[in-house]
Scaffold this motif. Sequence first.
Motif, mmCIF file in Angstrom:
data_model
loop_
_atom_site.group_PDB
_atom_site.id
_atom_site.type_symbol
_atom_site.label_atom_id
_atom_site.label_comp_id
_atom_site.label_asym_id
_atom_site.label_seq_id
_atom_site.Cartn_x
_atom_site.Cartn_y
_atom_site.Cartn_z
ATOM 1 N N UNK A 90 44.199 -5.565 3.859
ATOM 2 C CA UNK A 90 44.743 -6.907 4.039
ATOM 3 C C UNK A 90 43.534 -7.828 3.833
ATOM 4 N N UNK A 91 43.357 -8.371 2.612
ATOM 5 C CA UNK A 91 42.164 -9.158 2.298
ATOM 6 C C UNK A 91 41.987 -10.375 3.204
ATOM 7 N N UNK A 92 40.723 -10.617 3.593
ATOM 8 C CA UNK A 92 40.393 -11.764 4.445
ATOM 9 C C UNK A 92 39.365 -12.678 3.794
ATOM 10 N N UNK A 93 38.258 -12.092 3.323
ATOM 11 C CA UNK A 93 37.192 -12.885 2.707
ATOM 12 C C UNK A 93 36.753 -12.228 1.419
ATOM 13 N N UNK A 94 36.311 -13.056 0.475
ATOM 14 C CA UNK A 94 35.824 -12.509 -0.791
ATOM 15 C C UNK A 94 34.565 -13.238 -1.221
ATOM 16 N N UNK A 95 33.844 -12.602 -2.143
ATOM 17 C CA UNK A 95 32.614 -13.197 -2.658
ATOM 18 C C UNK A 95 32.925 -14.081 -3.863
ATOM 19 N N UNK A 96 31.884 -14.623 -4.498
ATOM 20 C CA UNK A 96 32.068 -15.544 -5.626
ATOM 21 C C UNK A 96 32.695 -14.861 -6.843
ATOM 22 N N UNK A 97 32.678 -13.528 -6.880
ATOM 23 C CA UNK A 97 33.280 -12.793 -7.997
ATOM 24 C C UNK A 97 34.699 -12.315 -7.671
ATOM 25 N N UNK A 99 35.594 -10.346 -5.206
ATOM 26 C CA UNK A 99 35.674 -9.025 -4.567
ATOM 27 C C UNK A 99 35.815 -9.213 -3.060
ATOM 28 N N UNK A 100 36.684 -8.425 -2.456
ATOM 29 C CA UNK A 100 36.894 -8.507 -1.012
ATOM 30 C C UNK A 100 35.691 -7.952 -0.266
ATOM 31 N N UNK A 101 35.147 -8.765 0.630
ATOM 32 C CA UNK A 101 33.991 -8.362 1.425
ATOM 33 C C UNK A 101 34.368 -8.135 2.885
ATOM 34 N N UNK A 102 35.514 -8.666 3.278
ATOM 35 C CA UNK A 102 36.071 -8.414 4.607
ATOM 36 C C UNK A 102 37.574 -8.279 4.460
ATOM 37 N N UNK A 103 38.097 -7.238 5.090
ATOM 38 C CA UNK A 103 39.540 -7.041 5.075
ATOM 39 C C UNK A 103 39.938 -6.210 6.277
ATOM 40 N N UNK A 104 41.190 -6.381 6.688
ATOM 41 C CA UNK A 104 41.742 -5.485 7.686
ATOM 42 C C UNK A 104 42.176 -4.231 6.954
ATOM 43 N N UNK A 105 41.949 -3.084 7.572
ATOM 44 C CA UNK A 105 42.481 -1.829 7.080
ATOM 45 C C UNK A 105 43.612 -1.463 8.026
ATOM 46 N N UNK A 106 44.782 -1.170 7.459
ATOM 47 C CA UNK A 106 45.964 -0.844 8.254
ATOM 48 C C UNK A 106 46.467 0.540 7.855
ATOM 49 N N UNK A 107 47.169 1.218 8.758
ATOM 50 C CA UNK A 107 47.534 2.612 8.513
ATOM 51 C C UNK A 107 48.687 2.851 7.548
ATOM 52 N N UNK A 108 49.470 1.824 7.254
ATOM 53 C CA UNK A 108 50.605 2.042 6.358
ATOM 54 C C UNK A 108 50.774 0.823 5.448
ATOM 55 N N UNK A 109 51.317 1.053 4.248
ATOM 56 C CA UNK A 109 51.482 -0.062 3.306
ATOM 57 C C UNK A 109 52.517 -1.048 3.820
ATOM 58 N N UNK A 110 52.264 -2.307 3.543
ATOM 59 C CA UNK A 110 53.204 -3.340 3.946
ATOM 60 C C UNK A 110 52.993 -3.860 5.348
ATOM 61 N N UNK A 111 52.013 -3.335 6.072
ATOM 62 C CA UNK A 111 51.773 -3.812 7.440
ATOM 63 C C UNK A 111 51.409 -5.288 7.440
ATOM 64 N N UNK A 112 50.972 -5.785 6.311
ATOM 65 C CA UNK A 112 50.569 -7.189 6.255
ATOM 66 C C UNK A 112 51.739 -8.118 5.963
ATOM 67 N N UNK A 113 52.930 -7.567 5.673
ATOM 68 C CA UNK A 113 54.053 -8.448 5.386
ATOM 69 C C UNK A 113 55.275 -8.151 6.240
ATOM 70 N N UNK A 114 55.227 -7.100 7.023
ATOM 71 C CA UNK A 114 56.346 -6.759 7.882
ATOM 72 C C UNK A 114 56.007 -7.086 9.334
ATOM 73 N N UNK A 115 57.024 -7.368 10.119
ATOM 74 C CA UNK A 115 56.854 -7.624 11.537
ATOM 75 C C UNK A 115 57.473 -6.453 12.269
ATOM 76 N N UNK A 116 56.949 -5.944 13.313
ATOM 77 C CA UNK A 116 55.649 -6.305 13.894
ATOM 78 C C UNK A 116 54.510 -5.562 13.204
ATOM 79 N N UNK A 117 53.302 -6.091 13.344
ATOM 80 C CA UNK A 117 52.133 -5.410 12.786
ATOM 81 C C UNK A 117 51.743 -4.244 13.688
ATOM 82 N N UNK A 118 50.823 -3.427 13.224
ATOM 83 C CA UNK A 118 50.307 -2.371 14.102
ATOM 84 C C UNK A 118 49.608 -3.001 15.311
ATOM 85 N N UNK A 119 49.498 -2.263 16.422
ATOM 86 C CA UNK A 119 48.749 -2.782 17.565
ATOM 87 C C UNK A 119 47.276 -2.954 17.201
ATOM 88 N N UNK A 120 46.538 -3.772 17.942
ATOM 89 C CA UNK A 120 45.123 -3.999 17.628
ATOM 90 C C UNK A 120 44.293 -2.712 17.515
#
Length: 176
Positions: A90-97, A99-120
Motif C-alpha cells: 500500500x504505497x505511502x511515499x515515493x522518491x523523485x523517480x 519508486x516507493x520508499x515507504x509502504x504498508x505491507x499487508x497480508x492479503x491483496x485488496x486490504x487497501x481498498x476493502x473494509x475492514x483493514x487488517x488489525x495494526x
Amino acid sequence: MRRLPFVLLLCSTLAYAELPETDWLELMPPADRKALEAMPDISHQGAEAGGTFTSKGGLKQEKGLPAVMYSAKTVAAMNGKQIRIGGYPVPLESDSKGRSTQFFLVPYPGACIHVPPPPPNQLVLVRYPKGIQLDDIYMPLWVTGKLQVEKISRDLADAAYVLDAAKVKVVEETDL
C-alpha cells in the motif's frame, strides 16, 4: 589451493541463503490468533466498496468490530529479528523517480481498498530508501530486513511493526 575451513564455508553459504518465510500469524500473540479464528464474518460494505473513498483514515478500523480487529498487541520476540515476509504493498511515499520508499505491507491483496483493514499487528510499515517501482498494488512482494516493534499511526492506517528493508523483490512464480 588453500581450502577454507568447513565452518567458514558453511557460514558464507548461509549468509547468501534466503531467510525462511515469516508467517503473518507469527506477528500476532496466541490470544489474538485464537480470537481471530473465532471471529464472525465481517461485512466489506464500507465507503470504499461503493468507490467513495475520499476521507482520511480509510484503512482505520470502523467502530463496532470484534476487539481483535483493533489489536496492536505484538510479539516481543520479533523485535530486532531479521525476517523475510510476503505481502502486498500500500504505497505511502515515493522518491523523485516515482519508486516507493515507504509502504504498508499487508497480508492479503485488496486490504487497501476493502473494509475492514487488517488489525495494526497485521500491518507492517516498510521503509526502503532504495525504492521499488510499484506498478500494481496486487503485485506480491518479498520483503527482507530487520523488524521492529514500533507503533505507527498514519492518516491511512495504524501499524504495530516497522520493517527496515534490506531487500524488496516481486514474488515470481518460481518462488512459490
